[in-house]
Design a protein around this motif. Sequence first.
Motif, PDB file in Angstrom:
ATOM      1  N   SER A 114      -6.812  -4.106   3.154  1.00  0.00           N
ATOM      2  CA  SER A 114      -7.872  -3.148   3.467  1.00  0.00           C
ATOM      3  C   SER A 114      -7.701  -2.617   4.884  1.00  0.00           C
ATOM      4  CB  SER A 114      -9.239  -3.814   3.322  1.00  0.00           C
ATOM      5  OG  SER A 114      -9.374  -4.870   4.251  1.00  0.00           O
ATOM      6  N   ALA A 115      -8.189  -1.396   5.095  1.00  0.00           N
ATOM      7  CA  ALA A 115      -8.160  -0.743   6.415  1.00  0.00           C
ATOM      8  C   ALA A 115      -6.743  -0.561   6.945  1.00  0.00           C
ATOM      9  CB  ALA A 115      -9.007  -1.529   7.420  1.00  0.00           C
ATOM     10  N   THR A 116      -5.777  -0.443   6.023  1.00  0.00           N
ATOM     11  CA  THR A 116      -4.378  -0.257   6.407  1.00  0.00           C
ATOM     12  C   THR A 116      -3.899   1.105   5.906  1.00  0.00           C
ATOM     13  OG1 THR A 116      -3.945  -2.630   6.271  1.00  0.00           O
ATOM     14  CG2 THR A 116      -2.040  -1.171   6.206  1.00  0.00           C
ATOM     15  N   ILE A 117      -3.219   1.860   6.763  1.00  0.00           N
ATOM     16  CA  ILE A 117      -2.670   3.155   6.370  1.00  0.00           C
ATOM     17  C   ILE A 117      -1.558   2.945   5.346  1.00  0.00           C
ATOM     18  CG2 ILE A 117      -1.416   5.185   7.170  1.00  0.00           C
ATOM     19  CD1 ILE A 117      -2.802   4.819   9.877  1.00  0.00           C
ATOM     20  N   ARG A 146      13.853   6.831  -9.102  1.00  0.00           N
ATOM     21  CA  ARG A 146      12.602   7.504  -9.447  1.00  0.00           C
ATOM     22  C   ARG A 146      11.444   6.758  -8.793  1.00  0.00           C
ATOM     23  NH1 ARG A 146      15.896  10.636 -10.540  1.00  0.00           N
ATOM     24  NH2 ARG A 146      16.311  11.724 -12.523  1.00  0.00           N
ATOM     25  N   PRO A 147      11.291   6.891  -7.485  1.00  0.00           N
ATOM     26  CA  PRO A 147      10.306   6.075  -6.769  1.00  0.00           C
ATOM     27  C   PRO A 147       8.867   6.472  -7.090  1.00  0.00           C
ATOM     28  CG  PRO A 147      11.182   7.766  -5.322  1.00  0.00           C
ATOM     29  CD  PRO A 147      11.990   7.846  -6.597  1.00  0.00           C
ATOM     30  N   VAL A 148       7.980   5.501  -6.950  1.00  0.00           N
ATOM     31  CA  VAL A 148       6.552   5.754  -6.955  1.00  0.00           C
ATOM     32  C   VAL A 148       6.108   5.753  -5.497  1.00  0.00           C
ATOM     33  CG1 VAL A 148       4.287   4.874  -7.619  1.00  0.00           C
ATOM     34  CG2 VAL A 148       6.228   4.688  -9.205  1.00  0.00           C
ATOM     35  N   GLU A 149       5.406   6.811  -5.097  1.00  0.00           N
ATOM     36  CA  GLU A 149       5.003   6.942  -3.700  1.00  0.00           C
ATOM     37  C   GLU A 149       3.490   7.099  -3.616  1.00  0.00           C
ATOM     38  OE1 GLU A 149       7.353   9.683  -1.393  1.00  0.00           O
ATOM     39  OE2 GLU A 149       8.992   9.587  -2.845  1.00  0.00           O
ATOM     40  N   ILE A 150       2.874   6.280  -2.774  1.00  0.00           N
ATOM     41  CA  ILE A 150       1.433   6.327  -2.552  1.00  0.00           C
ATOM     42  C   ILE A 150       1.187   6.664  -1.095  1.00  0.00           C
ATOM     43  CG2 ILE A 150      -0.714   5.017  -2.600  1.00  0.00           C
ATOM     44  CD1 ILE A 150       0.546   3.239  -4.731  1.00  0.00           C
ATOM     45  N   ASN A 151       0.408   7.702  -0.869  1.00  0.00           N
ATOM     46  CA  ASN A 151       0.057   8.107   0.491  1.00  0.00           C
ATOM     47  C   ASN A 151      -1.454   8.314   0.546  1.00  0.00           C
ATOM     48  OD1 ASN A 151       2.811   8.658   1.930  1.00  0.00           O
ATOM     49  ND2 ASN A 151       3.006   9.561  -0.112  1.00  0.00           N
ATOM     50  N   SER A 152      -2.125   7.481   1.315  1.00  0.00           N
ATOM     51  CA  SER A 152      -3.582   7.485   1.312  1.00  0.00           C
ATOM     52  C   SER A 152      -4.139   8.495   2.310  1.00  0.00           C
ATOM     53  CB  SER A 152      -4.108   6.091   1.636  1.00  0.00           C
ATOM     54  OG  SER A 152      -3.681   5.694   2.915  1.00  0.00           O
ATOM     55  N   THR A 153      -5.183   9.172   1.907  1.00  0.00           N
ATOM     56  CA  THR A 153      -5.937  10.011   2.846  1.00  0.00           C
ATOM     57  C   THR A 153      -7.070   9.216   3.464  1.00  0.00           C
ATOM     58  OG1 THR A 153      -7.266  10.824   1.003  1.00  0.00           O
ATOM     59  CG2 THR A 153      -5.342  12.128   1.627  1.00  0.00           C
ATOM     60  N   LEU A 154      -7.495   8.174   2.769  1.00  0.00           N
ATOM     61  CA  LEU A 154      -8.465   7.219   3.291  1.00  0.00           C
ATOM     62  C   LEU A 154      -7.883   5.825   3.149  1.00  0.00           C
ATOM     63  CD1 LEU A 154     -11.772   8.583   1.703  1.00  0.00           C
ATOM     64  CD2 LEU A 154     -11.029   8.837   4.109  1.00  0.00           C
ATOM     65  N   ASN A 155      -8.097   4.967   4.134  1.00  0.00           N
ATOM     66  CA  ASN A 155      -7.570   3.623   4.067  1.00  0.00           C
ATOM     67  C   ASN A 155      -8.300   2.810   2.995  1.00  0.00           C
ATOM     68  OD1 ASN A 155      -5.907   4.329   6.157  1.00  0.00           O
ATOM     69  ND2 ASN A 155      -7.196   3.398   7.744  1.00  0.00           N
ATOM     70  N   PRO A 156      -7.605   1.882   2.338  1.00  0.00           N
ATOM     71  CA  PRO A 156      -8.251   1.049   1.310  1.00  0.00           C
ATOM     72  C   PRO A 156      -9.436   0.281   1.905  1.00  0.00           C
ATOM     73  CG  PRO A 156      -5.862   0.776   1.264  1.00  0.00           C
ATOM     74  CD  PRO A 156      -6.171   1.548   2.500  1.00  0.00           C
ATOM     75  N   THR A 157     -10.438   0.077   1.062  1.00  0.00           N
ATOM     76  CA  THR A 157     -11.597  -0.691   1.498  1.00  0.00           C
ATOM     77  C   THR A 157     -11.560  -2.133   1.003  1.00  0.00           C
ATOM     78  OG1 THR A 157     -12.819   0.044  -0.457  1.00  0.00           O
ATOM     79  CG2 THR A 157     -13.050   1.360   1.565  1.00  0.00           C
ATOM     80  N   ALA A 158     -10.534  -2.453   0.205  1.00  0.00           N
ATOM     81  CA  ALA A 158     -10.359  -3.809  -0.276  1.00  0.00           C
ATOM     82  C   ALA A 158      -8.869  -4.137  -0.317  1.00  0.00           C
ATOM     83  CB  ALA A 158     -10.986  -3.985  -1.649  1.00  0.00           C
ATOM     84  N   SER A 159      -8.541  -5.411  -0.317  1.00  0.00           N
ATOM     85  CA  SER A 159      -7.153  -5.859  -0.358  1.00  0.00           C
ATOM     86  C   SER A 159      -6.790  -6.311  -1.772  1.00  0.00           C
ATOM     87  CB  SER A 159      -6.945  -7.032   0.610  1.00  0.00           C
ATOM     88  OG  SER A 159      -7.293  -6.673   1.923  1.00  0.00           O
ATOM     89  N   GLY A 160      -5.490  -6.251  -2.070  1.00  0.00           N
ATOM     90  CA  GLY A 160      -5.048  -6.720  -3.370  1.00  0.00           C
ATOM     91  C   GLY A 160      -3.658  -6.249  -3.696  1.00  0.00           C
ATOM     92  N   TYR A 161      -3.209  -6.542  -4.908  1.00  0.00           N
ATOM     93  CA  TYR A 161      -1.848  -6.193  -5.362  1.00  0.00           C
ATOM     94  C   TYR A 161      -1.889  -4.915  -6.192  1.00  0.00           C
ATOM     95  CZ  TYR A 161      -0.508 -10.898  -3.923  1.00  0.00           C
ATOM     96  OH  TYR A 161      -0.265 -12.043  -3.195  1.00  0.00           O
TER      97      TYR A 161
END
Length: 288
Positions: A248-251, A272-287
């Motif tokens: 959480s709270a990580t870019i 064929r990569p999967v790419e995730i780019n957040s506009t808001l940082n996660p509010t929870a941690s996990g896999y």
Amino acid sequence: TNTVTFNGTGAQTITKPGGETFYNLTIGGSGTTTLASNITVQNNMTISGTAAFDVSVSNYSVTVAGNWNVTSTVGNPFIERSGTVTFNGSAAQSITTVLATGETFYYLVINNTAGVTLNSTVNVTAELTINAGTILNANNQNINIAGNWTNNGGTFTPGTNTVSFNGTGIQTITKTTGEIFYNLTTNTTGPLTLAASTDVTVTGTLNMTAGNYNLNGRTLTLGNAAVATLVRTAGIIYGGTFRRYLASATIISSTAAPLYGLFPMGTSTDYRPVEINSTLNPTASGYI
């Protein structure tokens, strides 16, 4: 409990049909001592002076129950060829060398329930085997391996070390209950393959320099209840599940280090990569 020292200035040979046994064995002087039979060292094995120790073209085996200590300043003190070195003591053992590049073995077998601790980098040009119930403590020292990693139910304690797979063909990681590495680097023609029974977790950095990862229907996890770093120059992960721990709270970015948002997946030939780019940082941690 005596010590036998070979301290000649020329060639010396150890010969006994069926194998010879020593308590402490020291290869000293300035010559080369060559095996003409298998040997067992019940305590410490030492290579000192400017001496060299050669398992010979017949690739005789060396079994050591004590410490392995190399202080010889010759360029290649232990000439491993295609021999096997087994550490099988009942008390704690260690591997130490003065060589800046570390000690090199061909086949290395850990067979000590009290543990073998590395005090130097170790290079394995064939296979590393950790037998059931035994312990290999990397002690933050690096391991470079050109063959297979086979853990038959022992314990590998990485500390903050790096295990680098640097072979020229398929290399396989085997441990039925799953293997954990701190830093894992591939610089191989590959692919680095997980055995059919083996999941792998990397808790520090996964460094993809060269070579693919064939997950073989298994799971490769980057991070273990904490984020972990990906560095990718080349290589594709395929054939199984690749998951990452995100905090959480990580870019989350797929292009900016430490590449928390990059999943370098594909097939054995196509990236064929999967790419995730957040506009808001996660509010929870996990896999994911």
